[in-house]
Design an enzyme around this catalytic site. Structure first.
Site, PDB file in Angstrom:
ATOM      1  N   HIS A  23      -1.393 -10.434   5.492  1.00 36.22           N
ATOM      2  CA  HIS A  23      -2.522 -10.114   4.999  1.00 36.22           C
ATOM      3  C   HIS A  23      -3.874  -9.375   5.846  1.00 36.22           C
ATOM      4  O   HIS A  23      -3.518  -8.072   6.105  1.00 36.22           O
ATOM      5  CB  HIS A  23      -3.296 -11.652   4.923  1.00 36.22           C
ATOM      6  CG  HIS A  23      -4.618 -11.996   4.307  1.00 36.22           C
ATOM      7  ND1 HIS A  23      -5.166 -10.856   3.418  1.00 36.22           N
ATOM      8  CD2 HIS A  23      -5.415 -12.818   4.234  1.00 36.22           C
ATOM      9  CE1 HIS A  23      -6.360 -11.348   2.921  1.00 36.22           C
ATOM     10  NE2 HIS A  23      -6.691 -12.427   3.358  1.00 36.22           N
ATOM     11  N   ASP A  49      -5.857  -0.331   4.506  1.00 40.27           N
ATOM     12  CA  ASP A  49      -5.241  -0.308   6.032  1.00 40.27           C
ATOM     13  C   ASP A  49      -4.876   1.353   6.453  1.00 40.27           C
ATOM     14  O   ASP A  49      -4.673   1.397   7.618  1.00 40.27           O
ATOM     15  CB  ASP A  49      -4.141  -1.061   5.968  1.00 40.27           C
ATOM     16  CG  ASP A  49      -4.504  -2.807   5.730  1.00 40.27           C
ATOM     17  OD1 ASP A  49      -5.583  -2.902   6.351  1.00 40.27           O
ATOM     18  OD2 ASP A  49      -3.945  -3.320   5.097  1.00 40.27           O
ATOM     19  N   HIS A  70      -0.765  -1.834  -3.196  1.00 42.25           N
ATOM     20  CA  HIS A  70      -1.561  -3.004  -3.353  1.00 42.25           C
ATOM     21  C   HIS A  70      -1.080  -4.048  -4.380  1.00 42.25           C
ATOM     22  O   HIS A  70      -0.838  -3.432  -5.287  1.00 42.25           O
ATOM     23  CB  HIS A  70      -2.809  -2.532  -3.341  1.00 42.25           C
ATOM     24  CG  HIS A  70      -4.150  -3.665  -3.002  1.00 42.25           C
ATOM     25  ND1 HIS A  70      -4.660  -4.346  -4.050  1.00 42.25           N
ATOM     26  CD2 HIS A  70      -4.560  -3.994  -2.070  1.00 42.25           C
ATOM     27  CE1 HIS A  70      -5.544  -5.270  -3.532  1.00 42.25           C
ATOM     28  NE2 HIS A  70      -5.645  -5.073  -2.339  1.00 42.25           N
TER      29      HIS A  70
END
Length: 454
Positions: free
Chosen positions: A283, A392, A333
């Protein structure tokens, strides 16, 4: 070696015996999930999420369902029905900081007027104050080498200073939310400073937070020994806070907030749970894996040469390099397919700051990793397959350019996401139904045997 019983087994040997028993009795055959039609990970077979609730806080859109088929589209993220890109473009056009406005929107469900935003900021500034000697007694004297665990502990500690900690009325929960949103950045920075001092033998320099600054400015002010930062740096960190502030009710930490809040527990317990969820590498910890992967690439190939980089990415995908899991971190994702709007926004600003700070080569490396990964997945899975960079991929470079250490990447995520967690808690406490999903038991029935007959 310590001996603990008459047979002369060491503690280590006993633990290994227990491990064998534990392993035999804790394994679930993956085929059983198909047999019983269990939505493993609360995901449907087509990759969509199982519907478990209703929220009015945020919407994450990455595909459309047409005739039962998932069709990729450019990603869209809505905060209270407002597109994230519109929100960001709005406050950036006005040359304003946006995180406080975003927190207001998430918590209260509407954009603030100038006067309302000023009042909101006054309340945030008021809540940066801690009980007397709190920082010395609970942070400096008892440091931790993990900032996320420290944040959990500090949030739970604040419970003991709240005379109305168990009051879950709407007003009191809102007041607690504002207090935690204001205090978490300070807890993060001071916990980090204490860790650097006691674990890394660094000097201990603490700056008091400023009452007339944005949260992004205060983080940089408190983090840096000389308290100096540029306007561009503060604006970029503010953008990071905004894009990480919320991501729908289905993300793991928001869902954890809903589950725990549904029991009627206090705000501090609920937020501590969310922090624990975000800490997980699957996460909030994913940004650290991106940095580790990029460093591995730079150490093991001529990363400025496109062909050399391409060959090494093949090795990673083939489970021959890096951690040999076959994953390109920062790519892909659960919802977004063609693009992640958060990554698009961060990438644009990261490019601008990279040129200013001399990080253009590293930015180009990330861009090449993104482009190569997309083309390689299309070659392996077909031209219709869509994969995109997620937030990210570029967040780590942004933090690096801001001089922020990797151990703060996920804590900063928490400082941002607490706005969304509190919004979800406020929503969940209006529903008095406890969440209790079903599980199928495969244990069957077993006979009890006397201890002498086992």
């Amino acid at each position: 070696m310590v001996v603990n019983n008459s047979q002369g087994k060491s503690i280590v040997e006993i633990e290994q015996d227990f491990l064998k028993t534990l392993d035999d009795n804790s394994y679930i055959d993956p085929s059983l999930y198909t047999k019983y039609n269990i939505k493993r990970g609360l995901r449907n077979s087509n990759g969509t999420g199982v519907l478990v609730g209703i929220t009015n806080i945020a919407s994450v859109v990455g595909y459309e369902i047409k005739d039962g088929i998932k069709v990729p589209i450019d990603g869209k993220l809505f905060y209270r029905g407002i597109r994230l890109t519109d929100l960001v473009n709005g406050f950036q056009k006005d040359d304003r900081f946006g995180f406080e406005e975003t927190a207001f929107l998430l918590l209260l469900g509407t954009l603030p007027t100038k006067d309302a935003l000023e009042e909101f900021n006054r309340v945030i500034s008021y809540n940066i104050e801690f009980p007397k000697f709190y920082k010395e007694d609970h942070i400096i004297k008892y440091p931790s080498n993990n900032i996320m665990n420290m944040l959990q502990k500090q949030v739970l500690t604040l419970y003991t200073y709240d005379k109305n900690a168990e009051d879950i009325s709407l007003l009191n929960t809102f007041k607690q939310s504002l207090s935690l949103i204001a205090k978490l950045p300070i807890l993060m920075v001071y916990s980090y400073k204490a860790k650097k001092h006691y674990y890394d033998n660094d000097s201990l320099v603490l700056h008091r937070p400023l009452s007339n600054c944005s949260i992004a400015e205060n983080i940089l002010h408190m983090l840096r020994p000389d308290s100096k930062f540029t306007k561009e740096e503060a604006r970029l960190l503010d953008l990071c806070l905004v894009v990480h502030a919320e991501h729908g009710g289905g993300n793991n930490s928001a869902f954890a907030t809903h589950v725990v809040s549904s029991t009627g527990t206090d705000t501090y317990s609920a937020i501590a749970t969310a922090i624990g969820s975000l800490k997980g590498p699957k996460h909030g910890g994913a940004n650290i894996m991106v940095r580790a992967m990029v460093n591995n690439i730079m150490e093991n190939c001529n990363w400025k040469d496109y062909d050399s980089l391409s060959n090494y990415i093949d090795k990673i995908l083939n489970k021959e390099a890096f951690n040999k899991k076959g994953l390109i971190y920062g790519m892909g994702h659960a919802v977004y397919t063609k693009s992640d709007p958060r990554a698009v926004l961060l990438k644009k600003k990261a490019r601008e700051l990279a040129e200013i700070k001399g990080f253009s080569d590293k930015f180009e490396l990330l861009e090449n990793i993104e482009n190569l990964t997309i083309s390689k997945f299309k070659a392996r899975k077909g031209p219709e397959f869509e994969i995109c960079a997620n937030v990210d991929l570029y967040a780590g470079l942004v933090y690096e350019m801001l001089g922020i250490e990797p151990e703060l990447y996920t804590p900063i995520f928490a400082v941002s996401r607490i706005a969304g967690w509190c919004a979800h808690r406020l929503e969940q406490t209006r529903d008095e139904k406890i969440m209790r999903p079903g599980y199928i038991s495969i244990s069957g029935e077993n006979e009890y045997t006397n201890i002498n007959d086992r």
